[in-house]
Design a protein around this motif. Sequence first.
Motif, PDB file in Angstrom:
ATOM      1  N   ASP A   1       0.836  -1.208   0.000  1.00  0.00           N
ATOM      2  CA  ASP A   1       0.000   0.000   0.000  1.00  0.00           C
ATOM      3  C   ASP A   1       0.871   1.258   0.000  1.00  0.00           C
ATOM      4  N   LYS A   2       1.948   1.274   0.794  1.00  0.00           N
ATOM      5  CA  LYS A   2       2.826   2.442   0.875  1.00  0.00           C
ATOM      6  C   LYS A   2       3.564   2.684  -0.442  1.00  0.00           C
TER       7      LYS A   2
ATOM      8  N   ALA B   1       1.127   4.068  -2.955  1.00  0.00           N
ATOM      9  CA  ALA B   1       0.774   5.457  -2.600  1.00  0.00           C
ATOM     10  C   ALA B   1       1.935   6.415  -2.828  1.00  0.00           C
TER      11      ALA B   1
END
Length: 489
Positions: free
Chosen positions: A347-348, A351
């Motif tokens: 996810d990081k 993003a």
Amino acid sequence: MQLKMMTLKFIRPINLLVVMLLFVQTISFGQEVIVVDSTGVVKNSTSEISELKKDTVLPFKRFKAEGVSAVIGEYVILDSDIDKSYVELQSTGVSIEDITRCQLMGKLMEDKLYLHQAKIDSILIADAEINPQVDQLIQYMVSEIGSEDKVVQYYRKETMAELRKDLFDAKKDMELANRMQSKVVANVEITPEEVRSFFFAIPEDERPIFSAEVEVAQIVIEPEITVQARQGVIDKLNQMREDVIESGSSFATKAVLYSKDPGSASRGGLYEGVRRNGPMAKEFKDNAFSLLEGEVSEPFETDFGFHILTVDKIRGQEVDVRHVLLFPEVSQTVIDGAKSKIDSLRDKIIAGDISFAEAAMRYSDDKETRNNGGQSVNPTTFDTKFDLTKMDPTLSAQVYNLKEGEVSKVFTDRDRTGRSKFKILTITNRLEEHPADYVKDYEKIKELALKEKQIRAIEKWQEEKINETYVNVNEDYRDCEYASNWVKK
């Protein structure tokens, strides 16, 4: 000049498994295919082999003495050997429609010439090099067929020892032939000018097409082995050790019942001919050579897991050992934690909070790739490019439709101990299918040019050795068009 995509041998299996299956098929027909009396005269053969002969060879005169098709030095090629070669090819899915008996005969004579010269040149192969490969094959056959007894019955042998010996002899012959061939081309080198001349001599419309390639980076998160799990497996091994030393329990029985090593468990954990410079883990060899016969080691750890080991026999520079291999148990809670960690990392990265390379260097558990930002190295070519048509199917499925810079979904992989680990992948570079380009594909073109030069070196070597070697080709095969002068015209 038309580029000929030739290999150094007529048929070369693409991986170890196919090679070993060829050995199995050869052995499976063994003495059942052809019965020879004391004079060497063929008495009968199976109907299956007879059927294979039909429509695969031009009409020959059939008055061959004693079933011998050729003699190369001290090695004999029977007509049934060619029949078995057809069966071997069929067993691996190779179409035999366009393969003639003459071609197979030429291949068999090449192999025998290598073996003959390897013996003259005193090329030696230690039994300890062959035994692990035979063990691997037998384990594979057992997993496919069901039990050792079924394997022995399937391959028409009386005992596993008989089958093992045949597998060993076949594998050793192939290794000797391969080493003789490697020796022939060992000093063949190619210059940049030779590479350039090779490439630009190929007409543009005949230049090879190279498959799509990708460069792949990965992040691996492994469920952590807790101190309690490590101690638990050590305690189990210590209990086994105590049972053997104090109570006289059989070490071999412990291995059969509990060891997680598929290559040795069925044989009581036995590995024969272990050498100090052999392929075993350093910790394994250190323990093997620090014990006297009958002694049992303390538990120790390698990359494969935790072991105890005993020495069966010391034979000069080699030892026969038995071991028990166990893996620490990993709780579902720990597995879930590892999955949550890699989900968060993905996810990081998506993003933009952290780059894939930085995340790999900081968090990946894969020692081989994390310092390079997760960049994977092709184990076949030792560079970073992977041919999409030749990749491991599991890996290919994950990256085939990925765009450059895109991050894959999390998937579960298993290491060599069977333990689960989690991965995410990204494509750092993608090269689509394209005609050969001298600048972009220089290394591949160099490889092709070198291979052609090696082929010429082998042809020259064969010509010299055929003239020096006793070669007798039966008249059935004298009219064949061979690449080498086997009939010495």
